[in-house]
Scaffold this motif. Sequence first.
Motif, mmCIF file in Angstrom:
data_model
loop_
_atom_site.group_PDB
_atom_site.id
_atom_site.type_symbol
_atom_site.label_atom_id
_atom_site.label_comp_id
_atom_site.label_asym_id
_atom_site.label_seq_id
_atom_site.Cartn_x
_atom_site.Cartn_y
_atom_site.Cartn_z
ATOM 1 N N PHE A 11 0.571 -1.307 -0.072
ATOM 2 C CA PHE A 11 -0.114 0.023 0.053
ATOM 3 C C PHE A 11 0.783 1.163 -0.075
ATOM 4 O O PHE A 11 0.560 2.257 -0.540
ATOM 5 C CB PHE A 11 -0.941 -0.084 1.451
ATOM 6 C CG PHE A 11 -2.075 -0.727 0.887
ATOM 7 C CD1 PHE A 11 -3.224 -0.383 0.296
ATOM 8 C CD2 PHE A 11 -2.380 -2.006 1.483
ATOM 9 C CE1 PHE A 11 -4.319 -0.783 -0.099
ATOM 10 C CE2 PHE A 11 -3.691 -2.738 1.302
ATOM 11 C CZ PHE A 11 -4.473 -2.167 0.352
ATOM 12 N N PHE A 12 2.070 1.162 0.638
ATOM 13 C CA PHE A 12 2.870 2.463 0.829
ATOM 14 C C PHE A 12 3.360 2.713 -0.637
ATOM 15 O O PHE A 12 3.498 3.857 -1.081
ATOM 16 C CB PHE A 12 3.817 2.260 1.469
ATOM 17 C CG PHE A 12 3.822 2.304 3.029
ATOM 18 C CD1 PHE A 12 2.542 2.891 3.750
ATOM 19 C CD2 PHE A 12 4.735 2.037 4.167
ATOM 20 C CE1 PHE A 12 2.139 3.078 4.962
ATOM 21 C CE2 PHE A 12 4.365 1.995 5.551
ATOM 22 C CZ PHE A 12 3.164 2.586 5.859
ATOM 23 N N ILE A 13 3.959 1.652 -1.234
ATOM 24 C CA ILE A 13 4.244 1.721 -2.518
ATOM 25 C C ILE A 13 3.043 2.348 -3.710
ATOM 26 O O ILE A 13 3.528 3.375 -4.226
ATOM 27 C CB ILE A 13 4.791 0.519 -3.192
ATOM 28 C CG1 ILE A 13 6.069 0.211 -2.556
ATOM 29 C CG2 ILE A 13 5.146 0.566 -4.680
ATOM 30 C CD1 ILE A 13 6.857 -1.168 -2.852
ATOM 31 N N VAL A 14 2.218 1.810 -3.554
ATOM 32 C CA VAL A 14 1.061 2.514 -4.269
ATOM 33 C C VAL A 14 0.574 3.955 -3.932
ATOM 34 O O VAL A 14 0.416 4.699 -4.871
ATOM 35 C CB VAL A 14 -0.535 1.464 -4.210
ATOM 36 C CG1 VAL A 14 -1.502 2.342 -4.755
ATOM 37 C CG2 VAL A 14 -0.240 0.112 -4.593
ATOM 38 N N LEU A 15 0.736 4.189 -2.577
ATOM 39 C CA LEU A 15 0.464 5.478 -2.147
ATOM 40 C C LEU A 15 1.518 6.554 -2.726
ATOM 41 O O LEU A 15 1.221 7.533 -3.167
ATOM 42 C CB LEU A 15 0.520 5.518 -0.696
ATOM 43 C CG LEU A 15 0.093 7.041 -0.005
ATOM 44 C CD1 LEU A 15 -0.929 7.521 -0.493
ATOM 45 C CD2 LEU A 15 0.293 6.850 1.637
ATOM 46 N N ALA A 16 2.713 5.870 -2.532
ATOM 47 C CA ALA A 16 3.931 6.762 -3.459
ATOM 48 C C ALA A 16 3.650 6.957 -4.858
ATOM 49 O O ALA A 16 3.889 8.188 -5.083
ATOM 50 C CB ALA A 16 5.065 6.018 -3.007
ATOM 51 N N LEU A 17 3.222 5.938 -5.692
ATOM 52 C CA LEU A 17 3.074 6.270 -6.846
ATOM 53 C C LEU A 17 1.922 7.266 -7.192
ATOM 54 O O LEU A 17 1.611 7.757 -8.266
ATOM 55 C CB LEU A 17 2.839 4.767 -7.678
ATOM 56 C CG LEU A 17 4.166 4.083 -7.726
ATOM 57 C CD1 LEU A 17 3.887 2.532 -8.191
ATOM 58 C CD2 LEU A 17 5.332 4.772 -8.030
ATOM 59 N N ILE A 18 0.793 6.980 -6.317
ATOM 60 C CA ILE A 18 -0.339 7.886 -6.548
ATOM 61 C C ILE A 18 0.144 9.544 -6.646
ATOM 62 O O ILE A 18 -0.450 10.378 -7.335
ATOM 63 C CB ILE A 18 -1.317 7.810 -5.496
ATOM 64 C CG1 ILE A 18 -2.032 6.260 -5.839
ATOM 65 C CG2 ILE A 18 -2.391 8.986 -5.486
ATOM 66 C CD1 ILE A 18 -3.142 5.950 -4.669
ATOM 67 N N HIS A 19 1.306 9.745 -5.879
ATOM 68 C CA HIS A 19 1.631 11.125 -5.765
ATOM 69 C C HIS A 19 2.015 11.808 -7.137
ATOM 70 O O HIS A 19 2.054 12.999 -7.377
ATOM 71 C CB HIS A 19 2.995 11.255 -4.966
ATOM 72 C CG HIS A 19 2.679 11.226 -3.485
ATOM 73 N ND1 HIS A 19 2.157 10.180 -2.885
ATOM 74 C CD2 HIS A 19 2.691 12.288 -2.529
ATOM 75 C CE1 HIS A 19 1.839 10.515 -1.343
ATOM 76 N NE2 HIS A 19 2.343 11.815 -1.124
ATOM 77 N N ILE A 20 2.221 10.817 -8.053
ATOM 78 C CA ILE A 20 2.689 11.275 -9.756
ATOM 79 C C ILE A 20 1.317 12.061 -10.236
ATOM 80 O O ILE A 20 1.728 13.020 -10.895
ATOM 81 C CB ILE A 20 3.002 10.053 -10.449
ATOM 82 C CG1 ILE A 20 4.286 9.392 -10.032
ATOM 83 C CG2 ILE A 20 3.038 10.424 -11.875
ATOM 84 C CD1 ILE A 20 4.463 8.036 -10.597
ATOM 85 N N VAL A 54 7.644 7.566 1.347
ATOM 86 C CA VAL A 54 6.984 6.502 1.391
ATOM 87 C C VAL A 54 7.145 5.280 0.524
ATOM 88 O O VAL A 54 6.785 4.124 1.052
ATOM 89 C CB VAL A 54 5.395 7.300 1.147
ATOM 90 C CG1 VAL A 54 4.251 6.093 1.051
ATOM 91 C CG2 VAL A 54 5.236 8.143 2.202
ATOM 92 N N PHE A 55 7.607 5.605 -0.556
ATOM 93 C CA PHE A 55 8.141 4.271 -1.166
ATOM 94 C C PHE A 55 9.113 3.508 -0.729
ATOM 95 O O PHE A 55 9.110 2.455 -0.839
ATOM 96 C CB PHE A 55 8.742 4.930 -2.804
ATOM 97 C CG PHE A 55 8.931 3.849 -3.709
ATOM 98 C CD1 PHE A 55 8.123 3.076 -4.573
ATOM 99 C CD2 PHE A 55 10.184 3.492 -3.773
ATOM 100 C CE1 PHE A 55 8.455 2.007 -5.439
ATOM 101 C CE2 PHE A 55 10.524 2.230 -4.713
ATOM 102 C CZ PHE A 55 9.601 1.912 -5.555
ATOM 103 N N LEU A 56 10.202 4.024 -0.102
ATOM 104 C CA LEU A 56 11.100 3.294 0.571
ATOM 105 C C LEU A 56 10.826 2.682 1.967
ATOM 106 O O LEU A 56 11.066 1.534 2.120
ATOM 107 C CB LEU A 56 12.282 4.441 0.753
ATOM 108 C CG LEU A 56 13.163 4.674 -0.232
ATOM 109 C CD1 LEU A 56 14.289 5.908 -0.024
ATOM 110 C CD2 LEU A 56 13.956 3.785 -1.069
ATOM 111 N N MET A 57 9.781 3.448 2.512
ATOM 112 C CA MET A 57 9.313 2.546 3.623
ATOM 113 C C MET A 57 8.455 1.321 3.068
ATOM 114 O O MET A 57 8.537 0.248 3.666
ATOM 115 C CB MET A 57 8.070 3.373 4.349
ATOM 116 C CG MET A 57 8.880 4.629 5.179
ATOM 117 S SD MET A 57 7.260 5.516 5.886
ATOM 118 C CE MET A 57 7.967 6.867 6.587
ATOM 119 N N GLY A 58 7.848 1.566 2.002
ATOM 120 C CA GLY A 58 7.192 0.247 1.290
ATOM 121 C C GLY A 58 8.062 -0.809 1.122
ATOM 122 O O GLY A 58 7.878 -2.034 1.399
#
Length: 131
Positions: A11-20, A54-58
């Motif tokens: 979910f963190f990775i998805v959240l990070a990508l949503i920032h795009i 957030v991506f790195l946390m993921g």
Amino acid sequence: MDLHLKIIGSFFIVLALIHIIFPKYFNWKAELRSLSLMNRQMMVIHTIFIALVVFLMGLLCITSSQELIETALGKKIILGLGVFWTTRLVIQFFGYSSELWKGKIFETLIHLVFSLFWLYTSIIFWFIYFS
């Protein structure tokens, strides 16, 4: 707990990508026009770095879940993540005005989904830390 960390990490990775999509979705070209160059660039650059963290946390949760659960350093990192995401949960209710979502179906749904996600994330991190 390993599975929960992998779910959270995904979910963190998805959240990070949503920032795009933030600049286009929130119409930053027009909305930020009145800001000084420094404030405009800080908004964009800080958003990029938030997404990166957030991506790195993921990635950390997905690739190092056992270490986070079983080692002393992992527990300290989990403590930090618990504090961070619990603070984010509190901000969800006291940092943003309810005018942003009340009476709006999509915005209320997003508010609810993220509130539940921050709650789930916080519970998992605190549970791991105290176990």
